[in-house]
Design an enzyme around this catalytic site. Structure first.
Site, short mmCIF file in Angstrom:
data_model
loop_
_atom_site.label_atom_id
_atom_site.label_comp_id
_atom_site.label_asym_id
_atom_site.label_seq_id
_atom_site.Cartn_x
_atom_site.Cartn_y
_atom_site.Cartn_z
N ARG A 238 0.78 -1.22 0.00
CA ARG A 238 0.00 0.00 0.00
C ARG A 238 0.82 1.28 0.00
NH1 ARG A 238 -2.72 -3.95 1.61
NH2 ARG A 238 -0.74 -4.47 2.55
N THR A 239 1.76 1.38 0.92
CA THR A 239 2.42 2.68 1.13
C THR A 239 3.19 3.10 -0.11
OG1 THR A 239 2.61 2.00 3.43
CG2 THR A 239 3.82 3.97 2.78
N LYS B 63 26.15 -2.88 -0.71
CA LYS B 63 27.62 -2.84 -0.64
C LYS B 63 28.09 -2.27 0.68
CE LYS B 63 27.49 -0.97 -5.13
NZ LYS B 63 28.10 0.02 -6.03
N ARG C 85 11.12 4.02 3.91
CA ARG C 85 10.71 2.96 4.85
C ARG C 85 11.97 2.19 5.24
NH1 ARG C 85 5.70 -1.17 4.48
NH2 ARG C 85 4.72 0.76 5.16
N HIS D 175 4.55 5.25 11.94
CA HIS D 175 4.11 5.22 10.54
C HIS D 175 3.10 6.37 10.42
CE1 HIS D 175 3.04 3.87 6.64
NE2 HIS D 175 2.79 2.60 6.87
N1 ASP Z 1 1.64 -2.06 6.80
C1 ASP Z 1 1.74 -1.61 8.16
C2 ASP Z 1 3.18 -1.27 8.49
O1 ASP Z 1 4.02 -1.32 7.61
C3 ASP Z 1 1.15 -2.59 9.11
C4 ASP Z 1 1.73 -3.97 9.05
O2 ASP Z 1 2.67 -4.23 8.30
O3 ASP Z 1 1.21 -4.83 9.78
O4 ASP Z 1 3.45 -0.94 9.60
N1 CP Z 2 -0.44 -0.17 5.66
C1 CP Z 2 0.77 -0.36 5.14
O1 CP Z 2 1.73 0.32 5.48
O2 CP Z 2 0.83 -1.32 4.17
P1 CP Z 2 2.14 -1.78 3.40
O3 CP Z 2 3.07 -2.36 4.44
O4 CP Z 2 1.67 -2.78 2.41
O5 CP Z 2 2.76 -0.56 2.76
#
Ligand code: ASP
Ligand code: CP
Length: 331
Positions: free
Chosen positions: A66-67, A96, A117, A146
């Site tokens: 998603r993100t 590296k 991330r 987050h």
């Molecule tokens: N997608 C969210 C996160 O990256 C929640 C999860 O991974 O459970 O924190």
């Molecule tokens: N909600 C969320 O962060 O989803 P992803 O980890 O898939 O990005």
């Protein structure tokens, strides 16, 4: 508070460029503004960044559906462009041995905003310090925070339930390691008119002390529970989370294995029967065993609407960082 950036010499973001790396940056006024801009964009998604030449980099050292996709879709729908790597861990020079700070400084030389991330808590803050002229957006830092997800979550609660005042909200699952819970709780704690907060989890993933103290010192009624069945009938919102498998070390992995298939903290058709008819279920996703697909077609299942809200929230954030929000607000 958002950190204001000094003006840049080269053609760069026109409005105040800021970092977004922890929820504490959003006071209620800022939240109101973000949600207002999100609503406007949702109704009328103008490509505000067309011909701007603005580039967003997505630097993801952990997996994401998603993100990453929603940030990239948001930037492209706005008319900006994106540079990325499928996995910053495997395909950037991190493989590296390059330090995060050096990678971020490098990518900042090519882009106007970086979405990061990382598996280490504090990574986004470190990147923001290493890179003072380019906004860094925290897309999840280890078990830290987050913040953009928390914006989506709060926006979704407001849209689905008409606000948080008087509402009872249960945060369920891995309270210890869920960065989405951490960011969301800091946000919710600002709303003293919330009816009741329930923290529901097995003992081994209970909320950490610092955050618990932060919430407990507000005037919001708070209940800690290990019993989802008991809490489900009382609440307007259940915010479910996955056991964060990747955060368990060898010592407590046995606990993860013991719990992750257990039904005690799972939302299924039986829990649905206990819930209020107009309650809502949210989940940041991905789900594993804690939320069954048999729930998906119930109108109370709001998590795929929550997913869609993510696109508009992230468009709003990018516009706020890179463009002129007055234009949108005055439409
Ligand atoms: N997608 C969210 C996160 O990256 C929640 C999860 O991974 O459970 O924190
Ligand atoms: N909600 C969320 O962060 O989803 P992803 O980890 O898939 O990005």
């Amino acid at each position: 508070l958002m950190i204001r950036r000094p003006p840049r010499s080269t053609p760069k973001p026109s409005s105040a460029a800021s970092d977004v790396y922890k929820r504490q940056q959003f006071d209620k006024e800022t939240l109101k503004r973000i949600f207002e801009i999100t609503d406007k964009i949702r109704d009328n998604p103008i490509p505000m960044l067309k011909n701007s030449g603005f580039l967003m980099s997505t630097l993801f050292y952990e997996p994401s559906t998603r993100t990453r996709f929603s940030f990239e879709a948001a930037m492209k729908k706005l008319g900006g462009d994106v540079i990325s790597t499928e996995s910053a861990t495997n395909f950037s020079s991190a493989a590296k041995g390059e330090r995060l700070e050096d990678s971020v400084r490098t990518v900042a030389a090519y882009s106007d905003v970086i979405v990061l991330r990382h598996s280490q808590e504090g990574a986004a803050e470190a990147a923001a310090l290493a890179c003072p002229d380019t906004p860094i957006i925290n897309a999840g830092d280890g078990e830290g925070q987050h913040p953009t997800q928390a914006l989506i979550d709060l926006y979704t609660i407001r849209r689905e339930c008409g606000g948080v005042n008087g509402k009872s909200i249960a945060l369920v699952g891995d309270l210890a390691h869920s960065r989405t819970i951490h960011s969301l709780l800091y946000l919710l704690a600002q709303y003293k008119d919330i009816g009741h907060l329930y923290l529901v989890s097995p003992e081994f993933v209970k909320l950490k002390r610092e955050l618990l103290l932060h919430v407990a010192e507000k005037d919001i009624p708070l209940t800690i529970s290990a019993d989802l069945k008991e809490v489900a009938p009382k609440v307007d919102v259940i915010y479910q989370t996955r056991l964060q498998k990747e955060r368990f070390d060898q010592n407590d992995f046995a606990m993860y294995q013991k719990y992750h298939r257990q039904a005690d903290y799972r939302i299924d058709a039986d829990i649905l029967k206990l819930m209020k008819p107009d309650a809502r279920i949210l989940h940041p996703l991905p789900r594993v065993n804690e939320l069954l697909p048999e729930v998906d077609n119930d109108p109370r299942a709001a998590y795929f609407r929550q997913v869609e809200n993510g696109l508009y929230i992230r468009m709003a954030l990018l516009v706020m960082l890179l463009s002129d929000t007055d234009f949108i607000l005055n439409q």
